[in-house]
Scaffold this motif. Structure first.
Motif, short mmCIF file in Angstrom:
data_model
loop_
_atom_site.label_atom_id
_atom_site.label_comp_id
_atom_site.label_asym_id
_atom_site.label_seq_id
_atom_site.Cartn_x
_atom_site.Cartn_y
_atom_site.Cartn_z
N TYR A 21 -5.81 -0.29 13.90
CA TYR A 21 -6.91 0.59 13.54
C TYR A 21 -7.70 -0.02 12.40
CZ TYR A 21 -9.49 4.70 12.02
OH TYR A 21 -10.48 5.57 11.67
N LYS A 22 -9.00 -0.14 12.57
CA LYS A 22 -9.86 -0.66 11.51
C LYS A 22 -10.47 0.51 10.74
CE LYS A 22 -13.70 -3.85 10.62
NZ LYS A 22 -14.36 -3.03 9.62
N PRO A 23 -10.11 0.66 9.45
CA PRO A 23 -10.65 1.78 8.69
C PRO A 23 -12.12 1.60 8.38
CG PRO A 23 -9.40 0.33 7.26
CD PRO A 23 -9.22 -0.19 8.66
N TRP A 24 -12.73 2.65 7.87
CA TRP A 24 -14.12 2.55 7.42
C TRP A 24 -14.25 1.43 6.42
CZ3 TRP A 24 -18.09 6.78 7.52
CH2 TRP A 24 -17.82 7.71 8.54
N GLU A 25 -15.46 0.91 6.29
CA GLU A 25 -15.69 -0.16 5.33
C GLU A 25 -15.30 0.28 3.93
OE1 GLU A 25 -19.74 -1.28 5.64
OE2 GLU A 25 -19.58 -1.98 7.69
N GLU A 26 -15.49 1.53 3.63
CA GLU A 26 -15.13 2.10 2.34
C GLU A 26 -15.07 3.60 2.53
OE1 GLU A 26 -18.47 2.42 -0.53
OE2 GLU A 26 -19.54 1.13 0.88
N GLY A 27 -14.59 4.30 1.53
CA GLY A 27 -14.65 5.74 1.69
C GLY A 27 -13.79 6.53 0.73
N MET A 28 -14.45 7.31 -0.12
CA MET A 28 -13.79 8.36 -0.89
C MET A 28 -14.30 9.66 -0.28
SD MET A 28 -14.22 6.94 -4.75
CE MET A 28 -13.83 5.24 -5.19
N PHE A 29 -13.59 10.16 0.73
CA PHE A 29 -14.11 11.24 1.56
C PHE A 29 -13.99 12.60 0.87
CE2 PHE A 29 -12.97 7.84 4.40
CZ PHE A 29 -14.02 7.81 5.30
N PRO A 30 -15.13 13.31 0.69
CA PRO A 30 -15.06 14.68 0.19
C PRO A 30 -14.36 15.57 1.21
CG PRO A 30 -17.32 13.82 0.15
CD PRO A 30 -16.50 12.88 0.96
N LEU A 31 -13.97 16.77 0.79
CA LEU A 31 -13.30 17.69 1.71
C LEU A 31 -14.14 17.93 2.96
CD1 LEU A 31 -11.92 20.39 -0.78
CD2 LEU A 31 -10.84 18.27 -0.01
N SER A 32 -15.45 18.00 2.77
CA SER A 32 -16.35 18.30 3.89
C SER A 32 -16.46 17.16 4.89
CB SER A 32 -17.75 18.64 3.36
OG SER A 32 -18.26 17.56 2.59
N GLU A 33 -15.99 15.97 4.52
CA GLU A 33 -16.16 14.79 5.39
C GLU A 33 -14.85 14.32 6.01
OE1 GLU A 33 -19.42 13.48 5.71
OE2 GLU A 33 -19.83 15.31 4.60
N ILE A 34 -13.73 14.94 5.65
CA ILE A 34 -12.43 14.45 6.13
C ILE A 34 -12.36 14.47 7.65
CG2 ILE A 34 -9.95 14.97 6.16
CD1 ILE A 34 -10.15 15.81 3.27
N LYS A 567 -28.98 3.08 10.10
CA LYS A 567 -28.55 3.94 11.21
C LYS A 567 -27.09 4.38 11.02
CE LYS A 567 -31.79 1.88 14.48
NZ LYS A 567 -31.96 1.13 15.75
N LYS A 568 -26.78 4.86 9.81
CA LYS A 568 -25.43 5.33 9.52
C LYS A 568 -25.49 6.37 8.41
CE LYS A 568 -22.77 2.71 6.89
NZ LYS A 568 -22.01 1.57 6.33
N ASP A 569 -24.47 7.23 8.38
CA ASP A 569 -24.34 8.20 7.30
C ASP A 569 -23.47 7.60 6.21
OD1 ASP A 569 -25.83 10.07 8.63
OD2 ASP A 569 -24.09 11.00 9.59
N PHE A 570 -23.88 7.78 4.96
CA PHE A 570 -23.08 7.29 3.84
C PHE A 570 -22.08 8.36 3.40
CE2 PHE A 570 -27.04 4.75 2.43
CZ PHE A 570 -26.69 3.69 3.27
N ILE A 571 -21.01 7.90 2.79
CA ILE A 571 -20.10 8.80 2.10
C ILE A 571 -20.64 8.96 0.68
CG2 ILE A 571 -17.74 9.12 1.26
CD1 ILE A 571 -18.09 9.33 4.30
N PRO A 572 -20.77 10.19 0.17
CA PRO A 572 -21.35 10.35 -1.18
C PRO A 572 -20.55 9.61 -2.24
CG PRO A 572 -21.14 12.47 -0.06
CD PRO A 572 -20.42 11.47 0.79
N ASP A 573 -21.25 9.08 -3.23
CA ASP A 573 -20.59 8.45 -4.36
C ASP A 573 -19.63 9.43 -5.02
OD1 ASP A 573 -21.32 5.73 -4.75
OD2 ASP A 573 -23.35 6.34 -5.30
N ALA A 574 -18.56 8.90 -5.60
CA ALA A 574 -17.59 9.73 -6.29
C ALA A 574 -18.25 10.43 -7.47
CB ALA A 574 -16.42 8.87 -6.77
#
Length: 721
Positions: A21-34, A567-574
């Motif tokens: 499994y290849k994870p996202w390039e990066e990601g500190m996922f908020p509760l709303s994005e899990i 053409k992608k959604d970002f994960i919000p900055d911490a």
């Protein structure tokens, strides 16, 4: 080793045999994005709803924010595990030359012996709600940048206040997730009574000191245990002997089995701030101004405090927390500078921004809406960098000199008191003076006059050298007397510090604040200097508000355009709100022909200790236990040793200190505490090849607790066999 084993080992080392499994390039996922990630596919063995379930109890309920760090409940009696460095300030305040818990550690083998962790509270996330429409709707017709930002801030504050009125007992905050674009209302439960339970010897908890800080391999037992207490009825209450241990909705199971290389792991925590969705101009400001200025200043401050600390044990203890915090920031900033230059992030961002301009110009609708976006950003940063030295100086002056911060607090109270109608002055004074005294007492805890004098001289000298368009008026008033600047500053400091009574805590608390009349009659050079500073800060505030308001809108537009372009959604900055990050236990190659394995052991402690570096001192029991191979059930069999620290490719930053590292079954297997040196750049950019975080292995925590500090009562409480 046979040929087949050698081939497999080599492939593992090269990172070829890894999870499919290849994870996202990066990601500190908020509760709303899990929900956007498939953790089961990544390796999770429990239902994903067990991590976060808005309609029930989940692992999220075991998380706390404690003193700016993360912690987790690990028993039904409010027991919390976090980092040693997260408890450091509370341990320092509890220490005296006669009871030096800071260096010797602290073990409370019964609840009655637990001591107050002064200055620490626990904050538990209760719920969240997207309020972006309410915030943005309030500014729909507002064009003026400063007015726009004020309305945003007022709306955020009012939404929080309304939530607190509707639900007494909770603390509400609206957090900006994407600058100028999305806003979420968080509700928190705050526990005010936190106590120290077990803090290891400093040679364990801070092993390696600044030599090892932000580097790998690491052998630091960076852990501590606290307990949360509430009133007998379960409500939050300040420290009292009548309080009882808090019973959390959920606590984490601790697994003494630990992890193996390539195991799936995840972290829940409260990461501080990241700045990945920012343009080249922002990164250039960080690299050219903020990072070098603060690094240089903190280096001077620490050298000064270490020298003054030689006066005696009490002074050394008093200054320890500030030195530690400064040193941590200093090395972090130095690592960021090295990383920014090493990958030429400014150059990368400039290329990205140029591509963004081309994208905007090639689309009629985009050009109509955002045609001047990048030019506007560049022009704004020209203004910001033009005042950079003065603004950075103002940002540091009050934290650099305790007496000046005390002067600001007194001046502010005095100004508010003066603004009261004559008939109300005494009432206002009586209602607020106790809170003021408490605030000032906290400032005096870390006050040392010799430190203040030396650092204040450095700050005045720096400001005196600023260009004419960045002058600090209060400093200019002192130095514009035609003599040597150094002589003038020396004389000013001698006179001001010699005459001020603010350096006498008893005088300030007992006499100066005895009555409105006493406060009104007193003045001195330090109060006058601070008043001049405050006057200039107030004078430049409208322009700073305009710039901040403009930046808020521009950054919202920047992210909008960039998401369309890529053409992608970002994960919000911490932003200090609860996040999830996941990955694998994994080593890395920091340099050519240099592979870093993902585990360290007790053997490494002994090897470092043999170098003679004082940062590598350790309790004698570590050596004798290792010689006897007395590892108990905490040995990692393939290493024939107890694992101390381990690496993983999860996305973390400041605030993730103390975060629980959990395995595929949601069990605690370690405590996050740092990043490798190359990963200090994580705040601006993340890359799997060099971004590695560091945690203390739970097997080492349990081994130290059991074998070194005889804290078996804790091991029984958390249910480890």
């Amino acid at each position: 080793m046979n040929k087949k084993t050698l081939v497999i080992t080599s492939l593992l080392t090269l990172g070829i045999i890894q999870s499919a499994y290849k994870p996202w390039e990066e990601g500190m996922f908020p509760l709303s994005e899990i929900h956007k990630v498939d953790l089961k596919k990544a390796g999770l063995k429990i239902d994903q709803n067990e991590i976060y379930n808005p309609n029930g109890i989940s692992l999220i309920d075991a998380l706390v924010n404690v003193g700016g760090c993360t912690g987790s409940f690990i028993s039904n009696e409010g027991l919390i595990i976090t980092n040693h460095h997260c408890a450091f300030s509370a341990v320092q305040q509890a220490s005296t030359p006669g009871h030096d818990y800071l260096n010797n550690g602290f073990v409370a083998n019964s609840k009655e012996k637990e001591i107050e962790a002064k200055g620490l509270t626990c904050r538990i996330t209760d719920s969240y709600e997207d309020v972006s429409d309410k915030i943005l709707g309030a500014i729909a017709q507002i064009e003026d940048p400063a007015s726009r930002l004020k309305v945003i801030n007022d709306a955020m504050k009012n939404l929080a206040l309304d939530a607190e009125k509707k639900q007494p007992g909770i603390k509400a905050e609206v957090s900006e997730m994407f600058i100028g674009r999305t806003y979420v209302l968080f509700k928190y439960k705050t526990i005010q009574d936190v106590r120290l339970v077990y803090v290891p010897n400093r040679q364990i908890g801070e092993f390696g000191g600044e030599t090892d800080n932000w580097v790998w391999p690491r052998h630091t037992g960076d852990f501590s245990f606290m307990r949360a207490y509430v009133a007998p009825d379960g409500s939050p209450a300040k420290y009292s002997k009548d309080n009882v241990p808090y019973s959390p909705k959920k606590f984490l199971k601790v697994s003494a089995k630990g992890t193996n290389e390539e195991d799936f792991v995840f972290i829940l925590g409260y990461p501080g701030r990241t700045f990945r969705h920012r343009p080249a101009a922002f990164i250039e400001y960080q690299q050219k101004y903020l990072l070098p200025y603060v690094s240089d200043l903190y280096q001077f401050q620490n050298t000064t405090m270490e020298d003054v600390g030689k006066k005696g044990k009490a002074t050394e203890i008093k200054l320890a927390t500030r030195i530690k915090r400064n040193a941590n920031t200093l090395k972090n900033y130095q690592g960021k500078l090295q990383g920014l230059k090493g990958i030429d992030l400014v150059g990368q961002k400039k290329t990205e921004d140029s591509d963004l301009v081309a994208f905007i110009n090639n689309n009629v609708d985009m050009k109509a809406s955002y045609g001047s976006l990048m030019t506007d950003i560049d022009n704004l940063y020209k203004l910001i960098t033009g005042d950079a030295k003065r603004d950075l100086w103002f940002a540091q002056i009050y934290t650099s000199t305790n007496l000046l911060n005390i002067a600001r607090t007194i001046n502010s109270f005095k100004a508010t008191l003066d603004a009261q109608p004559i008939a109300d002055k005494q009432r206002y004074f009586d209602e607020n003076v106790t809170k003021l005294k408490t605030e000032l007492s906290s400032m005096y805890n870390n006050y040392e006059i010799d430190v203040d004098r030396r650092i204040f001289k450095r700050m005045l000298t720096d400001a005196a050298a600023f260009d004419v368009n960045q002058k600090v008026n209060a400093v200019n008033k002192i130095t514009s007397m035609g003599r040597s600047t150094t002589d003038i500053i020396d004389q000013y400091i001698d006179n001001t510090f010699g005459l001020t009574k603010l350096k006498d805590q008893d005088y300030v608390l007992d006499k100066l604040l005895a009555s409105p009349k006493a406060l009104n009659m007193y003045n001195d050079g330090l109060l006058l200097f601070e008043k001049d500073l405050s006057t200039q800060i107030a004078a430049i505030k409208p322009e700073k508000d305009r710039r901040e308001g403009t930046l808020n809108k521009l950054m919202g537009n920047y992210v909008n355009v960039k998401e369309k372009f890529l053409k992608k959604d970002f994960i919000p900055d911490a932003n200090s709100t609860l996040r999830l990050t996941y990955g694998y236990v994994r080593g890395y190659w920091p340099a050519d022909a240099t592979y870093m394995k993902p585990y360290t052991t007790i053997k490494g402690i002994l090897e470092k200790g043999a170098t003679g570096n004082p940062d590598f001192g350790y309790p004698a029991a570590v050596q004798s236990l290792w010689n006897a191979k007395d590892f108990g059930p905490y040995v990692k069999k393939d290493l024939n040793d107890v694992p101390v620290s381990f690496l993983y490719n999860m996305d973390t930053t400041g605030g993730n200190s103390g975060s629980p590292i959990m395995n595929a079954y949601g069990e605690l297997v370690g405590v996050n505490f740092d990043r490798a040196y190359g990963a200090t750049i994580n705040d601006y950019a993340w890359n799997e090849s060099y971004s590695r975080s560091i945690g203390v292995d739970i097997r080492y925590v349990l081994w130290v607790a059991s074998k070194i500090d005889k804290a078996d009562f804790l091991i029984r409480e958390i249910g480890v066999n």
